[in-house]
Each structure stands twice: as structure tokens, then as C-alpha cells.
Write an enzyme that holds these catalytic residues in place. Structure first.
Site, mmCIF file in Angstrom:
data_model
loop_
_atom_site.group_PDB
_atom_site.id
_atom_site.type_symbol
_atom_site.label_atom_id
_atom_site.label_comp_id
_atom_site.label_asym_id
_atom_site.label_seq_id
_atom_site.Cartn_x
_atom_site.Cartn_y
_atom_site.Cartn_z
ATOM 1 N N GLU A 95 0.802 -1.235 0.000
ATOM 2 C CA GLU A 95 0.000 0.000 0.000
ATOM 3 C C GLU A 95 0.835 1.285 0.000
ATOM 4 O O GLU A 95 0.603 2.209 0.779
ATOM 5 C CB GLU A 95 -0.942 -0.010 1.208
ATOM 6 C CG GLU A 95 -1.848 -1.225 1.235
ATOM 7 C CD GLU A 95 -2.774 -1.288 2.464
ATOM 8 O OE1 GLU A 95 -2.824 -0.318 3.217
ATOM 9 O OE2 GLU A 95 -3.427 -2.325 2.649
ATOM 10 N N ASN B 79 2.129 -5.221 -3.092
ATOM 11 C CA ASN B 79 0.733 -5.526 -2.773
ATOM 12 C C ASN B 79 -0.036 -4.238 -2.518
ATOM 13 O O ASN B 79 0.469 -3.320 -1.841
ATOM 14 C CB ASN B 79 0.700 -6.413 -1.509
ATOM 15 C CG ASN B 79 -0.655 -7.025 -1.234
ATOM 16 O OD1 ASN B 79 -1.239 -7.675 -2.105
ATOM 17 N ND2 ASN B 79 -1.169 -6.825 -0.022
ATOM 18 N N HIS C 154 -10.478 -6.061 -2.136
ATOM 19 C CA HIS C 154 -11.556 -5.968 -1.130
ATOM 20 C C HIS C 154 -12.717 -5.227 -1.806
ATOM 21 O O HIS C 154 -12.632 -4.017 -2.034
ATOM 22 C CB HIS C 154 -11.099 -5.164 0.095
ATOM 23 C CG HIS C 154 -10.019 -5.826 0.896
ATOM 24 N ND1 HIS C 154 -10.225 -6.969 1.626
ATOM 25 C CD2 HIS C 154 -8.715 -5.502 1.084
ATOM 26 C CE1 HIS C 154 -9.111 -7.318 2.250
ATOM 27 N NE2 HIS C 154 -8.175 -6.453 1.928
ATOM 28 N N GLU D 152 -6.279 -10.711 -1.169
ATOM 29 C CA GLU D 152 -7.107 -10.438 0.028
ATOM 30 C C GLU D 152 -8.586 -10.311 -0.346
ATOM 31 O O GLU D 152 -9.313 -9.504 0.186
ATOM 32 C CB GLU D 152 -6.634 -9.148 0.711
ATOM 33 C CG GLU D 152 -5.173 -9.155 1.106
ATOM 34 C CD GLU D 152 -4.759 -7.892 1.834
ATOM 35 O OE1 GLU D 152 -5.634 -7.126 2.261
ATOM 36 O OE2 GLU D 152 -3.538 -7.640 1.969
ATOM 37 N N ASP E 153 -12.421 -10.258 -0.646
ATOM 38 C CA ASP E 153 -13.682 -10.496 0.046
ATOM 39 C C ASP E 153 -14.741 -9.692 -0.715
ATOM 40 O O ASP E 153 -14.450 -8.661 -1.312
ATOM 41 C CB ASP E 153 -13.687 -10.159 1.543
ATOM 42 C CG ASP E 153 -12.872 -8.909 1.898
ATOM 43 O OD1 ASP E 153 -12.105 -8.956 2.886
ATOM 44 O OD2 ASP E 153 -13.000 -7.913 1.165
HETATM 45 O O1 G3I Z 1 -3.556 -7.295 19.162
HETATM 46 C C1 G3I Z 1 -4.410 -6.248 19.669
HETATM 47 C C2 G3I Z 1 -5.033 -6.683 20.998
HETATM 48 O O2 G3I Z 1 -4.001 -6.855 21.969
HETATM 49 C C3 G3I Z 1 -6.027 -5.603 21.450
HETATM 50 O O3 G3I Z 1 -6.671 -6.032 22.634
HETATM 51 C C4 G3I Z 1 -7.063 -5.407 20.343
HETATM 52 C C5 G3I Z 1 -8.111 -4.376 20.708
HETATM 53 O O4 G3I Z 1 -7.661 -3.102 20.309
HETATM 54 O O5 G3I Z 1 -6.379 -4.962 19.131
HETATM 55 C C6 G3I Z 1 -5.509 -5.980 18.660
HETATM 56 O O6 G3I Z 1 -4.864 -5.511 17.481
HETATM 57 C C7 G3I Z 1 -5.754 -5.484 16.365
HETATM 58 C C8 G3I Z 1 -5.138 -6.380 15.263
HETATM 59 O O7 G3I Z 1 -5.919 -6.307 14.045
HETATM 60 C C9 G3I Z 1 -5.051 -7.838 15.717
HETATM 61 O O8 G3I Z 1 -6.313 -8.342 15.911
HETATM 62 C C10 G3I Z 1 -5.798 -4.050 15.836
HETATM 63 O O9 G3I Z 1 -6.465 -3.253 16.795
HETATM 64 C C11 G3I Z 1 -6.571 -4.018 14.516
HETATM 65 O O10 G3I Z 1 -6.481 -2.711 13.938
HETATM 66 C C12 G3I Z 1 -5.926 -4.989 13.520
HETATM 67 O O11 G3I Z 1 -6.724 -4.967 12.347
HETATM 68 C C13 G3I Z 1 -6.094 -5.602 11.222
HETATM 69 C C14 G3I Z 1 -5.883 -4.527 10.150
HETATM 70 O O12 G3I Z 1 -5.305 -5.143 8.978
HETATM 71 C C15 G3I Z 1 -4.956 -3.447 10.639
HETATM 72 O O13 G3I Z 1 -4.641 -2.570 9.570
HETATM 73 C C16 G3I Z 1 -7.036 -6.666 10.681
HETATM 74 O O14 G3I Z 1 -7.129 -7.734 11.623
HETATM 75 C C17 G3I Z 1 -6.515 -7.222 9.361
HETATM 76 O O15 G3I Z 1 -7.485 -8.072 8.755
HETATM 77 C C18 G3I Z 1 -6.224 -6.080 8.391
HETATM 78 O O16 G3I Z 1 -5.636 -6.624 7.251
HETATM 79 C C19 G3I Z 1 -5.264 -5.655 6.246
HETATM 80 C C20 G3I Z 1 -4.037 -6.171 5.544
HETATM 81 O O17 G3I Z 1 -3.010 -6.395 6.481
HETATM 82 C C21 G3I Z 1 -3.602 -5.198 4.460
HETATM 83 N N1 G3I Z 1 -4.697 -4.965 3.516
HETATM 84 C C22 G3I Z 1 -5.927 -4.492 4.159
HETATM 85 C C23 G3I Z 1 -6.380 -5.503 5.207
HETATM 86 C C24 G3I Z 1 -7.682 -5.054 5.821
HETATM 87 O O18 G3I Z 1 -7.492 -3.831 6.495
#
Ligand code: G3I
Length: 452
Positions: free
Chosen positions: A158, A203, A242, A272, A274
Site C-alpha cells: 500500500e 501488494n 476488497h 485479500e 472479500d
Molecule cells: O492485538 C491487539 C489486541 O491486543 C487488542 O486487545 C485489540 C483491541 O484493540 O487490538 C488488537 O490488534 C488489532 C489487530 O488487528 C489484531 O487483531 C488491531 O487493533 C486491529 O487494527 C488490527 O486490524 C487488522 C488490520 O489489517 C490493521 O490494519 C485486521 O485484523 C486485518 O485483517 C487487516 O488486514 C489488512 C491487511 O493487512 C492489508 N490490507 C488491508 C487488510 C484489511 O485492512
């Protein structure tokens, strides 16, 4: 017509069965059909899997139906290097061990990204040489740790902005703001030096919106062309894809992008996917909605199987019970399995597409050895590449007409020669530390050298 008739009958049966979905393909798997066609189809391991907080059906379905895997979050910068030069590979190792135990290809996601960078990196905002050193150390360490186990990396994720007049993402990126766009070139060179056999991807999202002038996709194709001309070791582009149920033009846009990248000798992967419905609409969705979703999934699978330079088809989630869509994206119900782990019509749509494209008609961008371990033994006998530097004379072995590229430690090209036999003089290269890449066909070797 035969396939169309069976497709509609299957979808009708899948959606009309009582309280839940059910598939018409009880004894065949996506995984088997993907392998027969020399392709990889898979999905993420959600963070809940890593935390042992997911239903047992998840892993059972995952390892049965898919042959490629990627970590939703656990191989990102903040997860693998939470403190400066202190690496944590525990969760990534858990995925690699699972993949090796179940014959799954591993995608590494993601090395250089503006998001989910460990907070300590911002202590060095604007400090170019330090940020180069931090990023190089991260890539050397992480790619080196999983050398030979992670088949493909999202080296940069990105990095293009979202404007209609596409350009680099120049704000809210510690890497771009501190180093400039050369961080991308360097990241690819360092990743290749750390694991010369890994596929290396750029990517991004919104690449499915078409190759019109100044679009994001067109900008990426221009960069890939420049990288290839400059000897930057990129091998693939990932289109995250997406999308929403209404985005009906996107499959053909992905086909056009695949064709543009094929001309540059680069693979296109769907990384990715969906296909979500508007958030909050789950209770109003009926058979027609899920059939439409299946039809769109099928179109992506048709494009994927028909374009010879497409290799991986990765969906960003297995079940609607665990999906970033509901938590963060304002969409819902975008995946192949519902919240009770029942296969939705989209699962059957993918199976119908696979069966409508016989293995004899599907080309693969990968060596047959990846899918047939027996072939690995015979390919292992092929002579290995080797290089030796004496003064400025680089001697090579294991190739009859190799391409030689020399890069400085910032990844900038310093020397290049084609059809090298026996040896080549590294003229015009000043004293210092360099990385040499030797290539012939699918064989490649990277080696550090010092010119005194
Ligand atoms: O690990 C912490 C946890 O300790 C905490 O309690 C919880 C509550 O705040 O947050 C947890 O971290 C979260 C993390 O996912 C793990 O679950 C983050 O807040 C959350 O922002 C993060 O979201 C991820 C997101 O990327 C972040 O940008 C999504 O799961 C994930 O599916 C998403 O994936 C991205 C790709 O990497 C890149 N392309 C877009 C795609 C969708 O956004």
C-alpha cells in the site's frame, strides 16, 4: 451450456436447503482441484487462530480445502519486531509449522508498510540513514529467519496514494517521509538478498479499478516496468481486491491488469479477496443475494484460471464469524463460509469454475516441482550457480549465459551484464560493499562482494 445448467442447479440446491447452507461438492476439495491446476487457493489464519481462540471447525476446513496460507497480522512489522532489534517469531513459527505439517504454501505479509509499524520506529522519523538501517535490519532478520519456508513476501504494501492522479503515498508513512520512494527499491533488493528463492510482491488495494490513465493500477504497472528495467528483483504484484457485491466490473479489470503484468514477466496474485454486503444487511439477505455473490466469486475464479501469469487466489477470511469486514470495514458476509461454518453458494461457485477449467487447459506460473515432490528430486540435480570474485574479475559457474546485476547497499544498480559466460570484468564500479545477483532462467543466486 452444460456447466451453466449444472451451476444454476447447484446454487439453487445450496441456497434452498433448510436452515443453513450446504455444498453440492461433498467429496471434492478446492485444494485438490487447485493442485491439479498448478495453482494456490487459500485464506488467512485469523488472529483468533494464533491465540487458540477459534472453533475447531476452522482449522479442519482450512487445511482440507486450501493449499496456501497467510497470517492476518502476525508477520507484520509490529508483531515481529515489537522493540528495536528484538524479534518475536513465535506466532509466525506456529503458522509455518502448521503449513509444513499440512502441505500449505506460505505467504509473508508484510515487510514495508506505513501501517502496523512498531511504535519505536517513529523515534527515528525523518532520519534517513537510521530508517534505512532499521528497515534493512528488519528485512534481513525476518526474511532470513523464514528463508526457504516463506515462499512469497509482500515486500511493500500500500505505498501508492488514493488520489485519482496516482502517486506515492507521501504522508503518514514513516518510510516515505523519512527515506523517500527509494525505500521500495531497497526493500526488494534486501529481501532478495535475504532469500533469493522467495517470490517478491508489491501488494495494494483498489488495483481492481482499472488501467485508466493516472489510476492506481496504471501507476503500479509503470513502477513495475521501471523496476524490471533497473534490475529490481520484483516477481509479483498482489491485488488485494476488497470489494462489494455491487462492484461488477472488477473481475475484467483484474484480467486487464494480469495481461499488462504478463508483458513485464510478472505474476499477478489475488491476495485479500472479500465480496461484502453493506454492514447491517445480513438479516435481509436471501438466496438471490448469495447467488449474486457466488456469481461474482466465480467470475474472479474464471479470470484467475484463464490468465497464465496468475498464481495465488487468497481470500481474506474463511468464515463470516471472523472477518475484519464487520469490525472495521462497514461490510458483512463477504466470505465462503457462513458464521456456522456452512459453505455458502460462493463455495460451490468456485468449485464449478475450477471444474469448468480442466487441468489440461490451466497454465501455471510455477515450476511443476512445487506441486509434485517427486519432480523436486530431479530438479535438485540441476547444476547450482556459483560466483567467485578476484580483484574485479567475477567468475561464474553453473550457467552458460547468465545475467549479472550489481547493486550498492542501498539497492541502487551499479553494474549489469547479460549473456555472461565464464567471467566478467566489473568495470566502472567504485570500491565498496555490493550485492551481486546472478540469474539464468528460474535459477538465481545473490552474493555479497567487496571491491577493494
Ligand atoms: O492485538 C491487539 C489486541 O491486543 C487488542 O486487545 C485489540 C483491541 O484493540 O487490538 C488488537 O490488534 C488489532 C489487530 O488487528 C489484531 O487483531 C488491531 O487493533 C486491529 O487494527 C488490527 O486490524 C487488522 C488490520 O489489517 C490493521 O490494519 C485486521 O485484523 C486485518 O485483517 C487487516 O488486514 C489488512 C491487511 O493487512 C492489508 N490490507 C488491508 C487488510 C484489511 O485492512
Amino acid at each position: 451450456m452444460k456447466h451453466t445448467l449444472s451451476f444454476s442447479r447447484i446454487v439453487l440446491s445450496a441456497t434452498l436447503i433448510g436452515a443453513g447452507f450446504s455444498s453440492a461438492f461433498a467429496d471434492e476439495t478446492i485444494r485438490d482441484l487447485a493442485k491439479e491446476r498448478g495453482r494456490f487457493i487459500g485464506t488467512i489464519l485469523n488472529s483468533e487462530w494464533f491465540n487458540d481462540a477459534i472453533e475447531p471447525e476452522f482449522e479442519e476446513i482450512h487445511k482440507t480445502q486450501f493449499n496456501v496460507v497467510v497470517a492476518e497480522n502476525e508477520m507484520k512489522f509490529d508483531a515481529t519486531e515489537p522493540s528495536e532489534n528484538k524479534f518475536n517469531y513465535t506466532k509466525g513459527d506456529k503458522m509455518v509449522e502448521y503449513a509444513q505439517a499440512n502441505g500449505l504454501r506460505v505467504r509473508g505479509h508484510a515487510l514495508a508498510w506505513h501501517s502496523q509499524v512498531a511504535s519505536w520506529v517513529s523515534n527515528y522519523s525523518g532520519q534517513k540513514e537510521k530508517l534505512l538501517s532499521v528497515l534493512k535490519n528488519h528485512i534481513d532478520s525476518v526474511v532470513g529467519h523464514w528463508k526457504g519456508k516463506v515462499a512469497e513476501w509482500d515486500v511493500v504494501n500500500e505505498a501508492v496514494n488514493d488520489e485519482y492522479d496516482a502517486g506515492w503515498r507521501s504522508t503518514n508513512s514513516v518510510w516515505y517521509e523519512g527515506i523517500g520512494p527509494e525505500f521500495l527499491d531497497s526493500a526488494f533488493v534486501w529481501a532478495h538478498a535475504a532469500d533469493p528463492d522467495a517470490e517478491l510482491c508489491y501488494n495494494d488495494y483498489s488495483l481492481e479499478w482499472g488501467l485508466r490513465e493516472k489510476s492506481k493500477a496504471s501507476f503500479v504497472v509503470e513502477q513495475v516496468k521501471r523496476w524490471k528495467e533497473n534490475g529490481i528483483p520484483i516477481t509479483c504484484v498482489g491485488t488485494q481486491t476488497h470489494i462489494e457485491i455491487s462492484h461488477e466490473t472488477t473481475p475484467q479489470n483484474v484480467r486487464a491488469l494480469a495481461k499488462a503484468l504478463a508483458e513485464l514477466g510478472v505474476t499477478l496474485n489475488i491476495t485479500e479477496l472479500d465480496i461484502g454486503f453493506p454492514k447491517g444487511s445480513a438479516d435481509q439477505l436471501g438466496a438471490d443475494d448469495y447467488a449474486k455473490q457466488g456469481h461474482l466469486y466465480r467470475q474472479f475464479m474464471d479470470v484467475f484460471l484463464e490468465e497464465p501469469n496468475m498464481g495465488e487466489f487468497v481470500i481474506w477470511g474463511l468464515t463470516d464469524a471472523h472477518s475484519w469486514l464487520d469490525d472495521q470495514q462497514g461490510k458483512t458476509q463477504g466470505l465462503l463460509y457462513d458464521k456456522q461454518y456452512k459453505p455458502k453458494p460462493a463455495f460451490d461457485s468456485i468449485m464449478v469454475s475450477l471444474k469448468a477449467h480442466p487441468a489440461s487447459e490451466v497454465k501455471s506460473p510455477y515450476p511443476e516441482s512445487l506441486f509434485n515432490p517427486e519432480a523436486i528430486k530431479s530438479s535438485a540435480k540441476s547444476t547450482k550457480l556459483s560466483m567467485n570474485l578476484v580483484g574485479r574479475t567475477l567468475s561464474i559457474a553453473g550457467a552458460t549465459a547468465a545475467r549479472i546485476d550489481v547493486f550498492d547497499i542501498q539497492g541502487r544498480p551499479a553494474f549489469s551484464a547479460r549473456n555472461v559466460k565464464g567471467s566478467v570484468e566489473l568495470q566502472g564500479v567504485s570500491k565498496g560493499l555490493y550485492v551481486v545477483r546472478m540469474q539464468e532462467g528460474p535459477k538465481s543466486l545473490m552474493q555479497k562482494i567487496t571491491i577493494k
